[in-house]
Design a protein around this motif. Structure first.
Motif, mmCIF file in Angstrom:
data_model
loop_
_atom_site.group_PDB
_atom_site.id
_atom_site.type_symbol
_atom_site.label_atom_id
_atom_site.label_comp_id
_atom_site.label_asym_id
_atom_site.label_seq_id
_atom_site.Cartn_x
_atom_site.Cartn_y
_atom_site.Cartn_z
ATOM 1 N N GLU A 179 0.824 -1.216 0.000
ATOM 2 C CA GLU A 179 0.000 0.000 0.000
ATOM 3 C C GLU A 179 0.856 1.264 0.000
ATOM 4 N N LEU A 180 2.137 1.159 0.391
ATOM 5 C CA LEU A 180 3.026 2.327 0.415
ATOM 6 C C LEU A 180 3.891 2.451 -0.842
ATOM 7 N N ALA A 181 3.766 1.521 -1.779
ATOM 8 C CA ALA A 181 4.612 1.522 -2.976
ATOM 9 C C ALA A 181 4.484 2.810 -3.783
ATOM 10 N N THR A 182 3.310 3.414 -3.780
ATOM 11 C CA THR A 182 3.100 4.638 -4.563
ATOM 12 C C THR A 182 2.894 5.864 -3.676
ATOM 13 N N ALA A 183 3.231 5.750 -2.409
ATOM 14 C CA ALA A 183 3.039 6.862 -1.462
ATOM 15 C C ALA A 183 3.951 8.037 -1.808
ATOM 16 N N ASN A 184 3.532 9.220 -1.387
ATOM 17 C CA ASN A 184 4.341 10.437 -1.550
ATOM 18 C C ASN A 184 5.431 10.462 -0.492
ATOM 19 N N VAL A 185 6.603 10.914 -0.877
ATOM 20 C CA VAL A 185 7.711 11.055 0.066
ATOM 21 C C VAL A 185 7.608 12.423 0.715
#
Length: 80
Positions: free
Chosen positions: A64-70
């Motif tokens: 679920e965090l693979a495309t998260a914003n940094v």
């Protein structure tokens, strides 16, 4: 006559990587996740290479965090 000697020692420190990192990721409106650890990059790697490797590993562990914003990334030598 018997003599007993007791020796105590501290446990050996855990092996750590050469660099300490902190990464905060955000899924807008859903979640913020801050993770940290140590990492020893291969010779010749850049800061960007390490960032991409850590972000990819987190995405593999938590899809679920693979495309998260940094939101934040820090990488520093792991020594005082």
């Amino acid at each position: 006559m018997s003599t007993q000697t007791s020796h105590t020692s501290s446990p050996a420190p855990a092996v750590q990587g050469s660099h300490h990192w902190v990464l905060t990721l955000e899924l807008p409106g859903r979640a913020v996740s801050t993770q940290y650890g140590t990492y020893t990059p291969p010779v010749g790697w850049t800061r960007h290479d390490v960032f991409m490797a850590i972000k990819r590993e987190i995405g593999e562990q938590r899809p679920e965090l693979a495309t998260a914003n940094v939101m934040f990334f820090a990488l520093e030598p792991n020594q005082l």
